[in-house]
Design a protein around this motif. Structure first.
Motif, PDB file in Angstrom:
ATOM      1  N   ARG A   1       0.852  -1.503   0.019  1.00  0.00           N
ATOM      2  CA  ARG A   1       0.054  -0.070  -0.016  1.00  0.00           C
ATOM      3  C   ARG A   1       0.817   1.112   0.233  1.00  0.00           C
ATOM      4  O   ARG A   1       0.242   2.520  -0.053  1.00  0.00           O
ATOM      5  CB  ARG A   1      -0.880   0.038   1.208  1.00  0.00           C
ATOM      6  CG  ARG A   1      -1.927  -1.202   1.375  1.00  0.00           C
ATOM      7  CD  ARG A   1      -3.030  -0.963   0.701  1.00  0.00           C
ATOM      8  NE  ARG A   1      -3.869  -2.348   0.444  1.00  0.00           N
ATOM      9  CZ  ARG A   1      -3.428  -3.215  -0.201  1.00  0.00           C
ATOM     10  NH1 ARG A   1      -2.724  -3.335  -1.383  1.00  0.00           N
ATOM     11  NH2 ARG A   1      -4.123  -4.694  -0.020  1.00  0.00           N
ATOM     12  N   THR A   2       2.219   0.892   0.025  1.00  0.00           N
ATOM     13  CA  THR A   2       2.979   2.296   0.026  1.00  0.00           C
ATOM     14  C   THR A   2       4.135   1.962  -1.002  1.00  0.00           C
ATOM     15  O   THR A   2       5.270   1.345  -1.204  1.00  0.00           O
ATOM     16  CB  THR A   2       3.770   2.103   1.371  1.00  0.00           C
ATOM     17  OG1 THR A   2       2.875   1.918   2.368  1.00  0.00           O
ATOM     18  CG2 THR A   2       4.612   3.633   1.717  1.00  0.00           C
ATOM     19  N   LEU A   3       3.988   2.985  -2.006  1.00  0.00           N
ATOM     20  CA  LEU A   3       5.114   3.365  -2.699  1.00  0.00           C
ATOM     21  C   LEU A   3       5.657   4.739  -2.607  1.00  0.00           C
ATOM     22  O   LEU A   3       5.065   5.898  -2.937  1.00  0.00           O
ATOM     23  CB  LEU A   3       4.558   3.391  -4.240  1.00  0.00           C
ATOM     24  CG  LEU A   3       5.490   3.387  -5.336  1.00  0.00           C
ATOM     25  CD1 LEU A   3       6.701   2.385  -5.523  1.00  0.00           C
ATOM     26  CD2 LEU A   3       4.783   2.968  -6.695  1.00  0.00           C
ATOM     27  N   ILE A   4       7.024   4.897  -2.231  1.00  0.00           N
ATOM     28  CA  ILE A   4       7.543   6.245  -2.127  1.00  0.00           C
ATOM     29  C   ILE A   4       8.759   6.438  -2.961  1.00  0.00           C
ATOM     30  O   ILE A   4       9.724   5.730  -3.495  1.00  0.00           O
ATOM     31  CB  ILE A   4       8.408   6.241  -0.695  1.00  0.00           C
ATOM     32  CG1 ILE A   4       7.435   5.738   0.418  1.00  0.00           C
ATOM     33  CG2 ILE A   4       8.840   7.491  -0.263  1.00  0.00           C
ATOM     34  CD1 ILE A   4       8.012   5.309   1.714  1.00  0.00           C
ATOM     35  N   TRP A   5       8.526   7.537  -3.946  1.00  0.00           N
ATOM     36  CA  TRP A   5       9.206   7.700  -5.103  1.00  0.00           C
ATOM     37  C   TRP A   5      10.297   8.810  -4.696  1.00  0.00           C
ATOM     38  O   TRP A   5      10.293   9.800  -4.565  1.00  0.00           O
ATOM     39  CB  TRP A   5       8.268   8.327  -6.067  1.00  0.00           C
ATOM     40  CG  TRP A   5       8.711   8.317  -7.511  1.00  0.00           C
ATOM     41  CD1 TRP A   5       8.982   9.529  -8.378  1.00  0.00           C
ATOM     42  CD2 TRP A   5       8.542   7.090  -8.425  1.00  0.00           C
ATOM     43  NE1 TRP A   5       9.188   8.987  -9.374  1.00  0.00           N
ATOM     44  CE2 TRP A   5       9.196   7.632  -9.631  1.00  0.00           C
ATOM     45  CE3 TRP A   5       8.446   5.708  -8.093  1.00  0.00           C
ATOM     46  CZ2 TRP A   5       9.256   6.716 -10.565  1.00  0.00           C
ATOM     47  CZ3 TRP A   5       8.689   4.927  -9.085  1.00  0.00           C
ATOM     48  CH2 TRP A   5       9.228   5.333 -10.286  1.00  0.00           C
ATOM     49  N   CYS A   6      11.576   8.109  -4.648  1.00  0.00           N
ATOM     50  CA  CYS A   6      12.793   9.009  -4.467  1.00  0.00           C
ATOM     51  C   CYS A   6      13.610   9.124  -5.519  1.00  0.00           C
ATOM     52  O   CYS A   6      15.077   8.702  -5.426  1.00  0.00           O
ATOM     53  CB  CYS A   6      13.218   8.573  -3.004  1.00  0.00           C
ATOM     54  SG  CYS A   6      12.415   8.509  -1.870  1.00  0.00           S
ATOM     55  N   VAL A   7      13.529   8.999  -6.706  1.00  0.00           N
ATOM     56  CA  VAL A   7      14.267   8.564  -7.952  1.00  0.00           C
ATOM     57  C   VAL A   7      14.808  10.054  -8.374  1.00  0.00           C
ATOM     58  O   VAL A   7      15.759   9.955  -9.242  1.00  0.00           O
ATOM     59  CB  VAL A   7      13.531   8.365  -9.265  1.00  0.00           C
ATOM     60  CG1 VAL A   7      12.940   6.935  -8.962  1.00  0.00           C
ATOM     61  CG2 VAL A   7      12.620   9.217  -9.696  1.00  0.00           C
ATOM     62  N   GLY A   8      14.809  11.196  -7.774  1.00  0.00           N
ATOM     63  CA  GLY A   8      15.699  12.175  -7.765  1.00  0.00           C
ATOM     64  C   GLY A   8      14.684  13.493  -8.188  1.00  0.00           C
ATOM     65  O   GLY A   8      13.531  13.463  -7.982  1.00  0.00           O
ATOM     66  N   VAL A   9      15.342  14.415  -8.659  1.00  0.00           N
ATOM     67  CA  VAL A   9      14.769  15.591  -8.595  1.00  0.00           C
ATOM     68  C   VAL A   9      14.841  16.371  -9.947  1.00  0.00           C
ATOM     69  O   VAL A   9      15.908  15.882 -10.788  1.00  0.00           O
ATOM     70  CB  VAL A   9      14.995  16.794  -7.396  1.00  0.00           C
ATOM     71  CG1 VAL A   9      14.465  16.154  -6.081  1.00  0.00           C
ATOM     72  CG2 VAL A   9      16.498  16.838  -7.404  1.00  0.00           C
ATOM     73  N   ARG A  10      14.287  17.194 -10.585  1.00  0.00           N
ATOM     74  CA  ARG A  10      14.310  17.983 -11.674  1.00  0.00           C
ATOM     75  C   ARG A  10      14.411  19.597 -11.272  1.00  0.00           C
ATOM     76  O   ARG A  10      13.469  19.971 -10.561  1.00  0.00           O
ATOM     77  CB  ARG A  10      13.597  17.764 -12.813  1.00  0.00           C
ATOM     78  CG  ARG A  10      12.308  17.718 -12.529  1.00  0.00           C
ATOM     79  CD  ARG A  10      11.474  17.127 -13.591  1.00  0.00           C
ATOM     80  NE  ARG A  10      10.020  17.091 -13.096  1.00  0.00           N
ATOM     81  CZ  ARG A  10       8.933  17.793 -13.396  1.00  0.00           C
ATOM     82  NH1 ARG A  10       9.082  19.069 -14.603  1.00  0.00           N
ATOM     83  NH2 ARG A  10       7.895  18.045 -13.131  1.00  0.00           N
TER      84      ARG A  10
END
Ligand SMILES: Cc1cc2nc3c(=O)[nH]c(=O)nc-3n(C[C@H](O)[C@H](O)[C@H](O)COP(=O)(O)OP(=O)(O)OC[C@H]3O[C@@H](n4cnc5c(N)ncnc54)[C@H](O)[C@@H]3O)c2cc1C
Length: 438
Positions: free
Chosen positions: A250-259
């Motif tokens: 139930r938890t997907l944390i998206w830390c693939v970077g920033v733009r």
């Protein structure tokens, strides 16, 4: 006669430091105006500790009016720039539009979540870029463990973090400690944290020794680290990995970077991978009255010729000081200087007494690294040091407070904060499910 006006857009590491520098060196010559959507500077590197209940949220915020008394603070978000007319158009938190004219402009708007074209991610993942996301995650994690105590659904105790840069690595490391403490009274439940990255190692952008130390700590703590792996699709029930495995979560944390924040595009000036190109003096070519620094600016890295400075707090903070001094120089106060800085090393706080650090290139692990890391943060924070240290002390001797405050709902922290239609958040549709049901 009207005073020279310097407008700084963004009060993060770069903008806050530029404002502080200018309020010292140019206070008699110019009015310094700081435009920012919040009334605080956010110390982002400690945000994983807010999400995991180590620090109270206000500890990582530093009041702008309290610490920059000679700077005029305008609460609002810039929506448009007119470089020829020298104006910034903004909207305040109540939706009222305003315009600020300037003689000098410092653009320091930072960055936003990076999105990848993976089906379902925008709908089902949350990013980790600001206070609302940290508060949402803290509540969500507590809620999942509380619901799992009744329904015993293992998906509720499975947490997937995508992106093993410093943000994802720290979120997973602190998160596992947090859920272990939350589930202490439920020995039949076990928290499973997964950390995925397409790269061959965690912390791919940092020194290999930091990667090894961090990977070892994560493994010992029971975090399932999958390198060379990514997400193929996200659904309401879970995520498909690119190797075909389905993870029920139930938890997907998206830390693939920033733009870089898309506002810099509004300048119409040349960009380098979305960042506004500046010269070594942080000035925009063709517009010497416009300066840019921090994540939003592509600053030539004079310490590594041929490249641009990475998006780190260390560079943003120092570039803010250089921008401030060079703006003052453009008003006849002192001489301008190019930006040049050699990295002083990096610190990764992994929770408890674990950390990885390489101050001045010296590789450290375990308690010495933790001491250096926390000491560094205390020294680097422009305020709240005693409060932060007190929270660390309390966390070492007391159990964490595990209650949901329910202040931030899922719909109010969309992953795509940069979309114009999401920039001003809509009220939730009446039939929208409450977080408690998501
Ligand atoms: C969770 C997390 C942990 C991190 N940990 C580390 C670390 O340990 N070490 C490290 O070196 N780096 C770390 N970083 C990266 C570091 O925080 C950034 O590189 C740094 O914050 C960049 O500074 P900045 O001033 O460019 O942007 P920011 O600090 O992001 O500040 C940008 C400011 O501009 C404001 N803003 C944005 N758009 C507008 C607009 N349109 N109008 C007005 N204001 C606007 C924002 O609200 C914000 O206040 C971390 C980042 C995150 C998200």
């Amino acid at each position: 006669m009207s005073r020279t006006r310097i407008v700084i857009v963004g009060a993060g590491f770069a903008g806050y430091r530029a404002a502080r520098t200018l309020s010292r060196v140019a206070r008699d010559r110019a009015e310094v105006v700081l435009l920012n959507p919040t009334d605080y500077f956010l110390y982002l590197p400690l945000l994983p500790q807010v999400a995991s209940g180590v620090l109270e949220p206000r500890r990582v915020t530093v009041s702008l009016s309290g610490t920059l008394p000679r700077v005029r603070h305008v609460l609002g978000e810039a929506e448009g720039l007119d470089l020829e007319g020298r104006t910034v158009r903004y909207r305040d938190p109540e939706g009222t539009e305003g315009t600020l004219s300037y003689d000098r402009l410092v653009l320091a708007v930072g960055s936003v979540n990076k999105l990848l074209p993976v089906p379902g991610v925008t709908e089902h993942a949350h990013g980790f870029r600001g206070m609302p996301e940290a508060l949402y995650l803290r509540d969500h994690v507590i809620r999942q463990t509380e619901l799992a105590a009744n329904d015993k659904d293992p998906a509720r105790c499975t947490f997937v973090v995508v992106g093993a840069g410093y943000t994802g690595t720290e979120v997973a490391a602190h998160g596992k400690l947090f859920t272990d403490s939350l589930l202490r009274r439920h020995p039949d439940l076990e928290a499973r944290w997964m950390l995925l990255d397409i790269a061959p190692r965690v912390l791919p952008e940092l020194d290999e020794r930091l990667s090894k130390t961090s990977h070892k700590v994560l493994r010992q703590r029971g975090v399932d680290v999958r390198t060379g792996t990514s997400v193929k699709e996200a659904t309401a029930e879970g995520v498909y990995l690119d190797d075909g495995e389905f993870i029920d979560t139930r938890t997907l944390i998206w830390c693939v970077g920033v733009r870089p924040d898309p506002l810099v595009e509004a300048t119409g000036r040349p960009l380098e991978r979305g960042r506004l190109l500046v010269d070594p003096f942080l000035q925009v070519p063709g517009h010497p009255e416009v300066f840019a620094c921090g994540d939003a600016a592509a600053v030539p890295d004079l310490a590594n010729p041929g490249s641009y400075t990475p998006m780190t707090a260390q560079h943003a903070w120092r570039q803010g000081a250089t921008a401030g001094r060079n703006v003052a120089a453009s008003l006849g106060l002192g001489a301008r200087k190019p930006y040049k800085h050699h990295d002083l090393g990096f610190t990764v706080d992994l929770g408890g007494v674990k950390a990885a650090a390489n101050p001045l290139g010296l590789p450290l692990a375990g308690p010495p690294a933790a001491a250096v890391t926390r000491g560094y943060h205390l020294a680097a924070m422009p305020g709240n040091r005693i409060r932060v240290a007190a929270d660390w002390l309390l966390d070492a001797v007391l159990p964490r407070q595990a209650v949901q405050l329910g202040l931030v709902r899922s719909w109010s922290v969309p992953l795509d904060t940069a979309s114009p239609e999401l920039a001003r958040l809509p009220a939730p549709p009446r039939e929208a499910p409450d977080d408690a049901a998501d």
